[in-house]
Design a protein around this motif. Structure first.
Motif, PDB file in Angstrom:
ATOM      1  N   ASN A   1      -6.804   7.075  10.307  1.00  0.00           N
ATOM      2  CA  ASN A   1      -6.229   9.363   9.701  1.00  0.00           C
ATOM      3  C   ASN A   1      -7.118   9.297   8.756  1.00  0.00           C
ATOM      4  N   MET A   2      -6.642   8.958   7.799  1.00  0.00           N
ATOM      5  CA  MET A   2      -6.752   8.523   6.188  1.00  0.00           C
ATOM      6  C   MET A   2      -8.183   8.509   5.865  1.00  0.00           C
ATOM      7  N   ARG A   3      -9.049   6.979   6.896  1.00  0.00           N
ATOM      8  CA  ARG A   3      -9.944   7.332   6.638  1.00  0.00           C
ATOM      9  C   ARG A   3     -11.240   8.292   7.307  1.00  0.00           C
ATOM     10  N   GLU A   4     -11.051   8.723   8.400  1.00  0.00           N
ATOM     11  CA  GLU A   4     -11.712   9.591   9.441  1.00  0.00           C
ATOM     12  C   GLU A   4     -11.641  10.808   9.065  1.00  0.00           C
ATOM     13  N   ARG A   5     -10.494  11.515   7.312  1.00  0.00           N
ATOM     14  CA  ARG A   5     -10.706  12.759   6.769  1.00  0.00           C
ATOM     15  C   ARG A   5     -10.894  12.998   5.577  1.00  0.00           C
ATOM     16  N   LEU A   6     -10.636  11.809   5.013  1.00  0.00           N
ATOM     17  CA  LEU A   6     -11.318  11.443   3.148  1.00  0.00           C
ATOM     18  C   LEU A   6     -12.484  10.311   3.345  1.00  0.00           C
ATOM     19  N   GLY A   7     -13.326  10.214   4.073  1.00  0.00           N
ATOM     20  CA  GLY A   7     -14.292   9.034   4.442  1.00  0.00           C
ATOM     21  C   GLY A   7     -13.810   7.376   3.974  1.00  0.00           C
ATOM     22  N   THR A   8     -15.138   6.220   4.727  1.00  0.00           N
ATOM     23  CA  THR A   8     -14.769   5.157   4.605  1.00  0.00           C
ATOM     24  C   THR A   8     -14.434   5.301   2.732  1.00  0.00           C
ATOM     25  N   ASP A   9     -15.484   6.381   1.698  1.00  0.00           N
ATOM     26  CA  ASP A   9     -16.097   5.700   0.528  1.00  0.00           C
ATOM     27  C   ASP A   9     -14.560   5.539   0.106  1.00  0.00           C
ATOM     28  N   VAL A  10     -13.233   6.453   0.720  1.00  0.00           N
ATOM     29  CA  VAL A  10     -12.114   6.845  -0.052  1.00  0.00           C
ATOM     30  C   VAL A  10     -11.447   5.922   0.250  1.00  0.00           C
ATOM     31  N   VAL A  11     -11.052   6.028   1.135  1.00  0.00           N
ATOM     32  CA  VAL A  11     -10.070   4.811   1.656  1.00  0.00           C
ATOM     33  C   VAL A  11      -9.866   3.292   2.043  1.00  0.00           C
ATOM     34  N   PRO A  12      -9.334   2.255   1.674  1.00  0.00           N
ATOM     35  CA  PRO A  12     -10.127   1.233   1.650  1.00  0.00           C
ATOM     36  C   PRO A  12     -10.074   1.138   3.006  1.00  0.00           C
ATOM     37  N   GLU A  13      -9.750  -0.116   3.425  1.00  0.00           N
ATOM     38  CA  GLU A  13     -10.362  -1.157   4.746  1.00  0.00           C
ATOM     39  C   GLU A  13      -8.043  -1.525   5.245  1.00  0.00           C
ATOM     40  N   ARG A  14      -8.033  -1.528   3.686  1.00  0.00           N
ATOM     41  CA  ARG A  14      -6.011  -1.721   3.588  1.00  0.00           C
ATOM     42  C   ARG A  14      -5.490  -1.838   2.937  1.00  0.00           C
ATOM     43  N   ALA A  15      -4.007  -1.379   3.393  1.00  0.00           N
ATOM     44  CA  ALA A  15      -3.656  -1.183   2.039  1.00  0.00           C
ATOM     45  C   ALA A  15      -2.846  -2.383   1.806  1.00  0.00           C
ATOM     46  N   LEU A  16      -2.341  -2.128   0.335  1.00  0.00           N
ATOM     47  CA  LEU A  16      -2.404  -3.154  -0.320  1.00  0.00           C
ATOM     48  C   LEU A  16      -0.517  -3.625  -0.184  1.00  0.00           C
ATOM     49  N   ARG A  17       0.284  -2.332   0.420  1.00  0.00           N
ATOM     50  CA  ARG A  17       1.550  -3.210   0.937  1.00  0.00           C
ATOM     51  C   ARG A  17       2.135  -2.575   2.151  1.00  0.00           C
ATOM     52  N   VAL A  18       3.011  -2.315   3.090  1.00  0.00           N
ATOM     53  CA  VAL A  18       3.148  -1.566   4.306  1.00  0.00           C
ATOM     54  C   VAL A  18       4.006  -2.411   4.567  1.00  0.00           C
ATOM     55  N   GLU A  19       5.200  -1.476   4.472  1.00  0.00           N
ATOM     56  CA  GLU A  19       6.209  -1.568   4.601  1.00  0.00           C
ATOM     57  C   GLU A  19       7.543  -0.613   5.230  1.00  0.00           C
ATOM     58  N   TRP A  20       8.224  -0.770   6.307  1.00  0.00           N
ATOM     59  CA  TRP A  20       8.812   0.432   7.375  1.00  0.00           C
ATOM     60  C   TRP A  20      10.261   0.199   7.249  1.00  0.00           C
ATOM     61  N   ILE A  21      11.248   0.561   8.033  1.00  0.00           N
ATOM     62  CA  ILE A  21      12.010   0.439   8.578  1.00  0.00           C
ATOM     63  C   ILE A  21      13.411   1.148   9.694  1.00  0.00           C
ATOM     64  N   GLY A  22      13.513   0.857  10.400  1.00  0.00           N
ATOM     65  CA  GLY A  22      14.170   2.544  11.541  1.00  0.00           C
ATOM     66  C   GLY A  22      15.652   2.702  10.774  1.00  0.00           C
ATOM     67  N   ALA A  23      15.876   4.103  11.237  1.00  0.00           N
ATOM     68  CA  ALA A  23      16.653   4.565  11.359  1.00  0.00           C
ATOM     69  C   ALA A  23      17.747   4.135  10.774  1.00  0.00           C
ATOM     70  N   LYS A  24      18.401   3.573  12.403  1.00  0.00           N
ATOM     71  CA  LYS A  24      20.156   2.552  11.712  1.00  0.00           C
ATOM     72  C   LYS A  24      19.540   1.609  10.868  1.00  0.00           C
ATOM     73  N   ALA A  25      19.004   1.053  10.822  1.00  0.00           N
ATOM     74  CA  ALA A  25      18.665  -0.113  10.248  1.00  0.00           C
ATOM     75  C   ALA A  25      18.988   0.382   7.890  1.00  0.00           C
ATOM     76  N   SER A  26      18.519   0.939   8.298  1.00  0.00           N
ATOM     77  CA  SER A  26      18.664   2.226   7.104  1.00  0.00           C
ATOM     78  C   SER A  26      20.040   2.440   6.429  1.00  0.00           C
ATOM     79  N   GLY A  27      20.348   2.669   7.522  1.00  0.00           N
ATOM     80  CA  GLY A  27      21.625   3.098   7.673  1.00  0.00           C
ATOM     81  C   GLY A  27      22.892   2.486   7.546  1.00  0.00           C
ATOM     82  N   ASP A  28      22.640   1.190   8.456  1.00  0.00           N
ATOM     83  CA  ASP A  28      23.529  -0.481   8.124  1.00  0.00           C
ATOM     84  C   ASP A  28      23.491  -0.270   6.500  1.00  0.00           C
ATOM     85  N   LEU A  29      22.848  -0.800   6.412  1.00  0.00           N
ATOM     86  CA  LEU A  29      21.673  -0.799   4.669  1.00  0.00           C
ATOM     87  C   LEU A  29      22.900  -0.529   3.603  1.00  0.00           C
ATOM     88  N   ARG A  30      22.994   1.885   4.100  1.00  0.00           N
ATOM     89  CA  ARG A  30      23.323   2.055   2.946  1.00  0.00           C
ATOM     90  C   ARG A  30      24.952   2.059   3.680  1.00  0.00           C
TER      91      ARG A  30
END
Length: 442
Positions: free
Chosen positions: A228-257
């Motif tokens: 979506n960012m490539r579509e809105r900002l342009g392929t000359d601005v947004v690279p093909e891939r991110a350097l790092r992508v991480e995600w965690i769900g609400a239940k897992a984050s609550g357990d970690l907390r």
């Protein structure tokens, strides 16, 4: 005639205890206020969400990035610039959304993959079951070669594993002996809205040819955000891939907390037990109070300076717990040693002498740790900076509390509790001696 060296004059640490106890009270109040406003800033580990680190290909402002993320359908994004010599336009983007499939999408995937109802039996070519399962299963649209007996979803919703009833291999190539049939992926993407396969030659993939097991990999929230960012900002601005992508769900984050809170609490409790056995009741309360004081102020500093609470921060707090109690124990051991050495000296003066003797060692130890933390604080990445900040504050507060929290509290307990008991015993002894003298004279 040789000159006799006189010992250096002890600094009157106990004379300043009221001012520093007041300072600790003010810092504690600020920490409490900070928990309500602005409040703790939890990282992705503890609040859940998706985190991307993106190196943009040219200069762009955080406001433009934030607007593009919001227009992409993501709510309340955090956009933080990351200092990096390799990537001058590097940003950290956090959103609350996580990769997950809705119940409707899961049901659509089951239908698209022609999942045979469980009560149909083991007949590969048999008819559908009765009742609701029969209504959901479209026999005409699901020939035997497209039917599956098992569909499993990954916890994050970015992968689905399906077991087909019949062979799933397409035409073999020199690179791949068993590529999946071309219709397998197409039927899934066409039938389910909002589901996109991750681009790649090996998606889907036949995981087990004997069991006819195929795995489908979907685009995660991070992939969708990059598109979506490539579509809105342009392929000359947004690279093909991110350097790092991480995600965690609400239940897992609550357990970690919860696990983080438990780990800190258990560490403090066990150290309290150690102090209770290591010292008597005159020393133990001061060490415990200093320990809680250090953790509380370190956490308060993170809240007031809006540093992120992550698993690295928990590691820093646990390090502070051990560092603080070690410094306090060293000071206490010198006080107990000097109690037997200077019997005619008052307890406050003994404390001053003990702190003076240990001050050089304390400054060298704390100073060396602080110097080691400064490069991480100024030149490290975001997580490393938060860790270094927490540890640096903890070292400073831990050194300060050994002198102006633990020692003064020990002096107060000695004066109010043990000092009164000693005076009372002396008065009783004098009375007994007086009574004995009177009885002897009679």
């Amino acid at each position: 005639m040789a000159k006799i060296k006189t010992p250096p004059r002890d600094f009157d640490f106990m004379g300043l205890r009221r001012y520093f106890i007041g300072l600790s009270a003010v810092l504690a109040v600020l920490s409490i206020v900070g928990f309500f406003y602005p409040g703790p800033r939890f990282g992705t580990d503890f609040r859940g969400g998706t985190e991307l680190e993106v190196a943009f290909q040219r200069d762009i402002s955080p406001a433009d990035i934030r607007a593009a993320v919001v227009e992409s359908g993501f709510s309340s994004p955090d956009v933080v610039a990351v200092d990096s010599d390799d990537h001058p336009n590097q940003y950290l983007i956090r959103v609350k959304e996580v990769t997950a499939l809705t119940d409707a999408q899961k049901e659509g995937i089951r239908k698209a993959l022609c999942l045979v109802p469980e009560d149909q039996g083991a007949d590969a070519a048999g008819g559908p079951a009765d009742g609701a399962a029969k209504a959901a299963f479209d026999e005409a649209a699901c020939p035997p070669e497209r039917r599956t007996t098992e569909v499993k979803f990954s916890p994050g919703g970015d992968k689905v594993a399906a077991r087909f009833q019949q062979d799933v291999c397409g035409e073999a190539t020199p690179e791949v002996k068993c590529p999946p049939r071309s219709d397998i992926a197409q039927q899934l993407v066409d039938a389910v809205e909002g589901v996109e396969l991750r681009p790649g030659a090996n998606n889907p993939v036949v995981q087990n040819q004997r069991d006819h097991r195929v795995e489908f990999f979907f685009k995660s929230k991070g992939d969708q955000l990059m598109d979506n960012m490539r579509e809105r900002l342009g392929t000359d601005v947004v690279p093909e891939r991110a350097l790092r992508v991480e995600w965690i769900g609400a239940k897992a984050s609550g357990d970690l907390r919860d696990a983080a809170i438990k780990s800190i609490t258990i560490a403090i409790v066990f150290i309290m037990l150690y102090i209770a056995f290591r010292f008597d009741m005159r020393f133990a309360p001061g060490a415990i109070a200093a320990l809680i004081h250090d953790v509380f102020l370190a956490v308060g500093a993170m809240v007031l300076f809006q540093r992120e609470f992550t698993l690295s921060s928990v590691a820093a707090i646990l390090t502070i717990v051990g560092y603080s109690i070690n410094d306090t124990v060293v000071v206490y051991d010198r006080i107990r040693e000097n109690l037997g050495k200077y019997r005619k000296m008052t307890f406050p003066k003994i404390i001053n002498r003990s702190i003076t003797e240990m001050l050089g060692r304390t400054i060298r130890t704390s100073g060396l740790t602080g110097v080691a933390m400064f490069p991480f604080l100024f030149f490290g990445s975001g997580v490393i900076r938060d860790f270094a900040f927490t540890l640096l504050v903890g070292v400073i507060v831990g050194t300060y509390s050994s002198i102006y929290v633990a020692a003064p509290l020990t002096e107060i307990i000695d004066r109010k509790v043990f000092g009164t008991a000693v005076k009372k015993k002396r008065r009783i002894k004098r009375r007994k001696k007086g009574a004995a003298a009177v009885a002897a004279s009679v």
